[in-house]
Design an enzyme around this catalytic site. Structure first.
Site, PDB file in Angstrom:
ATOM      1  N   ASP A   1       0.836  -1.193   0.000  1.00 40.97           N
ATOM      2  CA  ASP A   1       0.000   0.000   0.000  1.00 40.97           C
ATOM      3  C   ASP A   1       0.879   1.253   0.000  1.00 40.97           C
ATOM      4  O   ASP A   1       2.066   1.190   0.357  1.00 40.97           O
ATOM      5  CB  ASP A   1      -0.877  -0.047   1.263  1.00 40.97           C
ATOM      6  CG  ASP A   1      -1.872   1.083   1.312  1.00 40.97           C
ATOM      7  OD1 ASP A   1      -2.285   1.601   0.258  1.00 40.97           O
ATOM      8  OD2 ASP A   1      -2.238   1.469   2.445  1.00 40.97           O
TER       9      ASP A   1
ATOM     10  N   ASP B   1      -0.367   5.031   1.016  1.00 48.82           N
ATOM     11  CA  ASP B   1      -0.609   5.958   2.130  1.00 48.82           C
ATOM     12  C   ASP B   1      -0.578   5.251   3.476  1.00 48.82           C
ATOM     13  O   ASP B   1      -1.219   4.219   3.666  1.00 48.82           O
ATOM     14  CB  ASP B   1      -1.975   6.644   1.946  1.00 48.82           C
ATOM     15  CG  ASP B   1      -1.983   7.499   0.694  1.00 48.82           C
ATOM     16  OD1 ASP B   1      -0.911   7.936   0.253  1.00 48.82           O
ATOM     17  OD2 ASP B   1      -3.093   7.714   0.151  1.00 48.82           O
TER      18      ASP B   1
END
Lengths: 174, 174
Positions: free
Chosen positions: A7, A9
């Site tokens: 991922d 953020d």
């Protein structure tokens, strides 16, 4: 080569940290981390300012110069040699972030190529051997091994193996 | 609900048709479809203009107002009721297209939501039950059933079930 889905953020980029610093400077106030546990760090900001925070999140340029998560560059540079890495971000909710996220990734992680970025709305169609993400909603459908990247909004989640930082990731993957 | 992965360019959007029309108007010349069989429709344009064609492909706005492939809206509107549909576009190669593609999809296919769009560089991490794509390189890694959407650049490919148009897709999926 095993495939690792990572991922963006709160895992390799730090929009929450950037927003908290900005908010402190602008309003001289602190966030309440205990209010983030519903799964969204925006909820930690005073209610009267949450719309402003969301507007800033949606604005062009916000995602272009975010701080990088500590040790993520060094660890991922090594991992990129022995794993098939894809950076998968549920970014389509923020249309102005799309090009910013690509430019950010290629600047701060110059060993990745554009072929390694995926910008989506939902991650349920993503396949791989390992997934590192801070949101249980992204991990839940993943068929491989799941790692929850530690962040204030997920401290009450107990279902997944927790990664506290990138040094811990290095111990597991390198 | 079975998941169907659908490509964007040359499957539901028509960048090649748009480019050919523009080129005809601008230069009064035709493309050579027989030269597209290497897998890229850009190769069908006269060699001295291929850089210009690529520049136009890369420019902001090009993907924002593309023609829609015939019958794709009607068929996908129905399919969206009984399948989990994701539109997956290998668009990260064209950074200026990212927001344009989202805006285009939500305008011409208003029954889709932003959650159903995936913008990637490579499709090897995409999982689903069916995939419709015009590029063998995208179909080759897919674990589910594969359909090659007919277009001049893939006429020599024989490995996959060919979909000639969206009416044929309706017969299979509806």
């Amino acid at each position: 080569m095993e495939r690792v889905i990572i991922d963006m953020d709160e895992v390799i980029a730090d929009p929450m940290g950037e927003m908290i610093n900005w908010y402190r400077g602008e309003f001289g106030r602190e966030v309440d981390y205990s209010k983030m546990t519903s799964g969204s760090w925006v909820k930690g900001f005073p209610e009267e300012h949450q719309t402003l925070i969301l507007e800033r999140l949606m604005s062009p340029g916000f995602f272009r110069h975010l701080p990088v998560m500590q040790d993520s560059v060094d660890v991922l540079k090594e991992m990129n040699k022995s794993y098939e890495i894809f950076i998968v971000s549920a970014a389509v909710e923020f249309p102005n972030s799309l090009k910013d996220k690509l430019d950010w990734l290629l600047e701060y992680f110059p060993f990745f190529t554009w072929r390694q970025l995926v910008l989506c709305g939902d991650k349920r169609m993503i396949n791989g051997d390992h997934m590192i993400d801070d949101h249980p909603r992204n991990l839940v459908h993943f068929p491989g091994k799941k790692y929850l990247y530690h962040t204030p909004h997920n401290i009450s989640v107990t279902e997944y193996q927790r990664l506290h930082d990138w040094k811990e990731a290095a111990e597991i993957f390198l």
